[in-house]
Enzyme design. Structure first.
Site, PDB file in Angstrom:
ATOM      1  N   HIS A 270       0.860  -1.199   0.000  1.00 21.97           N
ATOM      2  CA  HIS A 270       0.000   0.000   0.000  1.00 21.97           C
ATOM      3  C   HIS A 270       0.892   1.243   0.000  1.00 21.97           C
ATOM      4  O   HIS A 270       1.717   1.396  -0.901  1.00 21.97           O
ATOM      5  CB  HIS A 270      -0.936  -0.094   1.217  1.00 21.97           C
ATOM      6  CG  HIS A 270      -2.048   0.895   1.281  1.00 21.97           C
ATOM      7  ND1 HIS A 270      -2.451   1.681   0.237  1.00 21.97           N
ATOM      8  CD2 HIS A 270      -2.881   1.218   2.307  1.00 21.97           C
ATOM      9  CE1 HIS A 270      -3.466   2.433   0.609  1.00 21.97           C
ATOM     10  NE2 HIS A 270      -3.758   2.188   1.866  1.00 21.97           N
ATOM     11  N   HIS A 311      -2.217  -2.575  -9.516  1.00 24.09           N
ATOM     12  CA  HIS A 311      -3.191  -1.880  -8.658  1.00 24.09           C
ATOM     13  C   HIS A 311      -4.457  -2.715  -8.631  1.00 24.09           C
ATOM     14  O   HIS A 311      -4.833  -3.317  -9.626  1.00 24.09           O
ATOM     15  CB  HIS A 311      -3.513  -0.486  -9.208  1.00 24.09           C
ATOM     16  CG  HIS A 311      -4.138   0.409  -8.210  1.00 24.09           C
ATOM     17  ND1 HIS A 311      -5.479   0.381  -7.941  1.00 24.09           N
ATOM     18  CD2 HIS A 311      -3.594   1.336  -7.380  1.00 24.09           C
ATOM     19  CE1 HIS A 311      -5.748   1.271  -7.004  1.00 24.09           C
ATOM     20  NE2 HIS A 311      -4.630   1.864  -6.636  1.00 24.09           N
ATOM     21  N   ASP A 368       2.895   5.310  -6.833  1.00 24.15           N
ATOM     22  CA  ASP A 368       4.148   5.220  -6.061  1.00 24.15           C
ATOM     23  C   ASP A 368       5.388   5.080  -6.932  1.00 24.15           C
ATOM     24  O   ASP A 368       6.504   5.195  -6.434  1.00 24.15           O
ATOM     25  CB  ASP A 368       4.063   4.018  -5.110  1.00 24.15           C
ATOM     26  CG  ASP A 368       2.976   4.238  -4.068  1.00 24.15           C
ATOM     27  OD1 ASP A 368       1.980   3.491  -4.091  1.00 24.15           O
ATOM     28  OD2 ASP A 368       3.107   5.187  -3.283  1.00 24.15           O
TER      29      ASP A 368
HETATM   30  C1  SDX Z   1      -1.386   2.040  -3.370  1.00 20.05           C
HETATM   31  O1  SDX Z   1      -6.107   0.654  -3.213  1.00 20.05           O
HETATM   32  C2  SDX Z   1      -5.609   1.810  -3.479  1.00 20.05           C
HETATM   33  O2  SDX Z   1      -6.264   2.674  -4.014  1.00 20.05           O
HETATM   34  C3  SDX Z   1      -4.168   1.999  -3.050  1.00 20.05           C
HETATM   35  C4  SDX Z   1      -3.530   3.312  -3.477  1.00 20.05           C
HETATM   36  C5  SDX Z   1      -4.140   4.503  -2.762  1.00 20.05           C
HETATM   37  O3  SDX Z   1      -3.999   5.629  -3.260  1.00 20.05           O
HETATM   38  O4  SDX Z   1      -4.673   4.315  -1.631  1.00 20.05           O
HETATM   39  O5  SDX Z   1      -3.653   3.499  -4.866  1.00 20.05           O
HETATM   40  C6  SDX Z   1      -2.042   3.332  -3.120  1.00 20.05           C
HETATM   41  O6  SDX Z   1      -1.349   1.226  -2.491  1.00 20.05           O
HETATM   42  C7  SDX Z   1      -0.845   1.749  -4.740  1.00 20.05           C
HETATM   43  C8  SDX Z   1      -0.239   0.299  -4.847  1.00 20.05           C
HETATM   44  C9  SDX Z   1       1.181   0.331  -4.304  1.00 20.05           C
HETATM   45  N1  SDX Z   1       1.704  -1.048  -4.150  1.00 20.05           N
HETATM   46  C10 SDX Z   1       2.682  -1.487  -4.979  1.00 20.05           C
HETATM   47  O7  SDX Z   1       3.148  -0.850  -5.922  1.00 20.05           O
HETATM   48  C11 SDX Z   1       3.214  -2.875  -4.596  1.00 20.05           C
HETATM   49  C12 SDX Z   1       3.340  -3.728  -5.864  1.00 20.05           C
HETATM   50  N2  SDX Z   1       1.998  -4.046  -6.304  1.00 20.05           N
HETATM   51  C13 SDX Z   1       1.395  -5.318  -5.951  1.00 20.05           C
HETATM   52  O8  SDX Z   1       1.711  -5.685  -4.628  1.00 20.05           O
HETATM   53  C14 SDX Z   1      -0.078  -5.407  -6.348  1.00 20.05           C
HETATM   54  O9  SDX Z   1      -0.163  -4.963  -7.624  1.00 20.05           O
HETATM   55  C15 SDX Z   1      -1.129  -4.697  -5.523  1.00 20.05           C
HETATM   56  C16 SDX Z   1      -1.059  -5.061  -4.079  1.00 20.05           C
HETATM   57  C17 SDX Z   1      -0.990  -3.217  -5.653  1.00 20.05           C
HETATM   58  C18 SDX Z   1      -2.494  -5.097  -6.076  1.00 20.05           C
HETATM   59  O10 SDX Z   1      -2.662  -6.410  -5.754  1.00 20.05           O
HETATM   60  P1  SDX Z   1      -3.924  -7.224  -6.315  1.00 20.05           P
HETATM   61  O11 SDX Z   1      -4.992  -6.427  -6.909  1.00 20.05           O
HETATM   62  O12 SDX Z   1      -4.300  -8.136  -5.225  1.00 20.05           O
HETATM   63  O13 SDX Z   1      -3.273  -7.930  -7.543  1.00 20.05           O
HETATM   64  P2  SDX Z   1      -3.183  -9.441  -7.709  1.00 20.05           P
HETATM   65  O14 SDX Z   1      -2.302  -9.959  -6.626  1.00 20.05           O
HETATM   66  O15 SDX Z   1      -4.549  -9.976  -7.858  1.00 20.05           O
HETATM   67  O16 SDX Z   1      -2.378  -9.518  -9.094  1.00 20.05           O
HETATM   68  C19 SDX Z   1      -2.930 -10.088 -10.219  1.00 20.05           C
HETATM   69  C20 SDX Z   1      -1.750 -10.791 -10.886  1.00 20.05           C
HETATM   70  C21 SDX Z   1      -1.104 -11.836  -9.991  1.00 20.05           C
HETATM   71  O17 SDX Z   1      -0.521 -12.788 -10.866  1.00 20.05           O
HETATM   72  P3  SDX Z   1      -1.401 -14.145 -11.236  1.00 20.05           P
HETATM   73  O18 SDX Z   1      -1.708 -14.817  -9.904  1.00 20.05           O
HETATM   74  O19 SDX Z   1      -2.632 -13.650 -11.947  1.00 20.05           O
HETATM   75  O20 SDX Z   1      -0.466 -14.946 -12.108  1.00 20.05           O
HETATM   76  O21 SDX Z   1      -0.710  -9.834 -11.152  1.00 20.05           O
HETATM   77  C22 SDX Z   1       0.459 -10.195 -10.418  1.00 20.05           C
HETATM   78  C23 SDX Z   1       0.015 -11.105  -9.302  1.00 20.05           C
HETATM   79  O22 SDX Z   1       1.077 -11.973  -8.924  1.00 20.05           O
HETATM   80  N3  SDX Z   1       1.011  -8.931  -9.899  1.00 20.05           N
HETATM   81  C24 SDX Z   1       2.302  -8.603  -9.971  1.00 20.05           C
HETATM   82  C25 SDX Z   1       2.378  -7.314  -9.424  1.00 20.05           C
HETATM   83  N4  SDX Z   1       1.164  -6.915  -9.024  1.00 20.05           N
HETATM   84  C26 SDX Z   1       0.325  -7.933  -9.320  1.00 20.05           C
HETATM   85  N5  SDX Z   1       3.371  -9.273 -10.440  1.00 20.05           N
HETATM   86  C27 SDX Z   1       4.558  -8.612 -10.350  1.00 20.05           C
HETATM   87  N6  SDX Z   1       4.735  -7.360  -9.841  1.00 20.05           N
HETATM   88  C28 SDX Z   1       3.652  -6.697  -9.373  1.00 20.05           C
HETATM   89  N7  SDX Z   1       3.802  -5.474  -8.857  1.00 20.05           N
END
Ligand code: SDX
Length: 434
Positions: A270, A311, A368
Site C-alpha cells: 500500500h 493496482h 508510487d
Molecule cells: C497504493 O487501493 C488503493 O487505491 C491503493 C492506493 C491509494 O492511493 O490508496 O492506490 C495506493 O497502495 C498503490 C499500490 C502500491 N503497491 C505497490 O506498488 C506494490 C506492488 N503491487 C502489488 O503488490 C499489487 O499490484 C497490488 C497489491 C498493488 C495489487 O494487488 P492485487 O490487486 O491483489 O493484484 P493481484 O495480486 O490480484 O495480481 C494479479 C496478478 C497476480 O498474478 P497471477 O496470480 O494472476 O499470475 O498480477 C500479479 C500477481 O502476482 N502482480 C504482480 C504485481 N502486481 C500484481 N506481479 C509482479 N509485480 C507486481 N507489482
C-alpha cells in the site's frame, strides 16, 4: 444515487431451486450494486469475498475511480485538473465540504487550518521515547494516536462542530508531527510552524529549516510538494481508508481512527510502496540488470514484485502516475538534478510494459512508481516517503470518516466468515493427549 426498486437481481440455488430477489442499486457512475443486506435473512447464506475484490462497503460521494479508463475524480473534478489548477488547501475544502471554496471560504479555511498547526508542547516528550533510528511510520502511529490524550474538547463524535474541529486539527497538525519525526531522526531541533507561510511552504520549512539561518522558500519545491499532496489526498475505499472507517464504526475517536489508517498505509503493498520502489531501484542498480528483475517479478516461486506496478482497481495507467512522471521531469530539470534513478525507472517502465506478463495482467505504474524519485530530489530520506503519503491522505481519511459519521445511523462494521476449522470434539485432559 438512485434506488430503483423495479431493478432487482434474482439469486437461485441451481440444486434446490430456492431463490431470492435483491435490489439492484445504481450510483452516479460505476458498476451497479446488488444490495445484499437482506440476503442472510432471506436465504440463511453469507457471501464470501476475502479481500473485497467485488464488495462495496459503503456509499460515498467523495471519490470515483474508473480503473479501466484510468480516471480519478474528487466530487466530480478530474484529478488532472485539480493537480494542474488547484491547491491542496482547495482540495481539502472540496473533500471535507463537497465543493471548491470561493475566495472568502478559502481564506477562512486557510485561517482555521493555519491556527491549528502547533501541537501541544507535551507531545514533544513522546519523541524522546523513541530511538533515533525508529522508522518514522512507527513514530507517527504513536504520536497521532496520542493526540486523543490531548484534544479532549473535540472528542464528541456526535457533535458536528467537534467533528469539524478534530478534522481541522488533524489536517493542520499532521505536517507538524511529520516534520518533527524527520527532525528527530536526524538529531536536529524541531522547527515550530510559521503562520506567514502557506501549507506546503510551512511543511518544507519545518522539515528543512534550521534555527541557525533564515529559510528561503523555493517555489519549485513548494509547487511540487503541493501537487504531491493533491495527488495522494483520497482514493475511494483503499485498505487504509477502509481501516479508518471500520475503526470509526465502533465510535472510536477520530485521532485513534487516523492512527489506524497510518498503520495500514505502512505496508509495502500500500503506501509503503514508494519507499520500496527506491529500494528496488537501488537493488537493480543498472539497466542491464532489469531483465533479471523482470523475471524475478514473474516467478511465482519468488516473492519479489515490481514495486510501484499494479493496482487492485487501475487496469490502465494510474492517472496520478502520469502527473507524477511529468512532475518528476520538471522538478529534476528545475533543480538541475540528473538522477540516474529516473532513467532507470523510465527504462524499467518501458521494458515491463512491453512484456506480455504485465500486459496480460494489466499491470501499469501506479502513484508510487515516480513519487519516490521526486521526494528524494526534494531532500527527503527514503524512510520518510510513506509519512508524506500519510500527511496527504489524512484529509481523505478524515473526510471519509466525517461522511460516515454524518450517515443517519452508525452501525458497527462486523464482517462474517466461512468457518473451516475442526468439527465439535470432546475435551481431552493433558495426561491423555498424545
Ligand atoms: C497504493 O487501493 C488503493 O487505491 C491503493 C492506493 C491509494 O492511493 O490508496 O492506490 C495506493 O497502495 C498503490 C499500490 C502500491 N503497491 C505497490 O506498488 C506494490 C506492488 N503491487 C502489488 O503488490 C499489487 O499490484 C497490488 C497489491 C498493488 C495489487 O494487488 P492485487 O490487486 O491483489 O493484484 P493481484 O495480486 O490480484 O495480481 C494479479 C496478478 C497476480 O498474478 P497471477 O496470480 O494472476 O499470475 O498480477 C500479479 C500477481 O502476482 N502482480 C504482480 C504485481 N502486481 C500484481 N506481479 C509482479 N509485480 C507486481 N507489482
Amino acid at each position: 444515487m438512485t434506488e430503483t426498486p423495479e431493478q432487482t437481481f434474482t439469486l437461485t440455488n441451481d440444486q434446490t431451486g430456492e431463490s431470492c430477489k435483491l435490489p439492484l442499486v445504481e450510483g452516479t457512475y460505476g458498476p451497479h450494486c446488488i444490495d445484499i443486506r437482506k440476503l442472510y435473512a432471506q436465504t440463511g447464506h453469507f457471501t464470501l469475498d476475502p479481500s473485497f475484490t467485488a464488495t462495496g462497503s459503503c456509499k460515498s460521494r467523495l471519490t470515483y475511480i474508473d480503473g479501466d479508463k484510468g480516471i480519478l475524480m474528487h466530487r466530480g473534478y478530474d484529478i488532472k485538473d485539480l493537480a494542474a489548477e488547484s491547491t491542496f488547501m482547495e482540495v481539502c475544502h472540496l473533500l471535507l465540504y463537497g465543493d471548491l471554496p470561493n475566495r472568502s471560504q478559502l481564506d477562512k479555511f486557510i485561517h482555521d487550518i493555519t491556527y491549528h498547526t502547533m501541537v501541544h508542547d507535551q507531545i514533544n516528550y513522546f519523541y524522546r521515547g523513541f530511538r533515533r533510528d525508529a522508522h518514522p511510520m512507527a513514530i507517527m502511529c504513536g504520536v497521532v494516536g496520542a493526540m486523543s490524550a490531548f484534544y479532549h474538547d473535540s472528542l464528541d463524535i456526535y457533535d458536528p462542530r467537534q467533528r469539524e474541529i478534530s478534522a481541522h486539527r488533524l489536517i493542520a497538525k499532521i505536517p507538524t508531527l511529520a516534520a518533527m519525526t524527520l527532525k528527530y531522526s536526524i538529531g536536529q531541533p524541531f522547527m515550530y510552524p510559521r503562520n506567514d507561510l502557506t501549507y506546503p511552504e510551512n511543511f518544507l520549512y519545518m522539515c528543512f529549516g534550521v534555527p541557525a539561518e533564515p529559510y528561503n522558500v523555493n517555489p519549485i519545491l513548494t509547487k511540487a510538494m503541493d501537487r504531491i499532496l493533491i495527488l495522494h489526498a483520497d482514493h475511494e475505499q483503499n485498505a487504509s481508508t477502509s481501516t479508518v472507517r471500520l475503526a470509526g464504526s465502533s465510535q472510536a475517536n477520530p485521532f485513534a481512527c487516523i492512527a489506524s489508517g497510518i498503520a495500514s498505509l505502512w505496508g509495502p503493498s500500500h503506501g509503503g510502496a514508494n519507499q520500496a520502489v527506491l529500494e528496488m531501484l537501488d537493488q537493480i542498480g543498472h539497466k542491464d540488470n532489469i531483465p533479471q528483475f523482470i523475471e524475478k517479478a514473474k516467478d511465482k516461486e519468488d516473492p519479489f514484485k515490481l514495486m510501484g506496478f499494479g493496482h487492485r482497481v487501475y487496469k490502465n495507467f494510474d492517472p496520478r502516475a502520469e502527473v507524477m512522471r511529468e512532475s518528476c521531469h520538471e522538478v529534476l530539470e528545475d533543480l538541475g538534478i540528473d538522477d540516474p534513478k529516473l532513467e532507470l525507472a523510465m527504462e524499467l517502465e518501458r521494458i515491463a510494459l512491453e512484456d506480455p506478463y504485465f500486459a496480460e495482467r494489466k499491470l501499469f505504474p501506479n502513484v508510487d512508481f515516480y513519487s519516490g524519485i521526486i521526494l528524494k530530489a526534494m531532500g527527503f530520506p527514503v524512510s520518510m516517503f510513506t509519512v508524506l503519503f500519510a500527511v496527504s491522505r489524512t484529509v481523505g481519511w478524515i473526510s471519509q470518516w466525517k461522511e460516515m459519521m454524518e450517515e443517519p445511523t452508525l452501525k458497527i462494521g462486523r464482517p462474517r466468515q466461512l468457518y473451516t476449522g475442526p468439527a465439535e470434539r470432546d475435551y481431552v485432559p493433558i495426561e491423555k493427549r498424545g
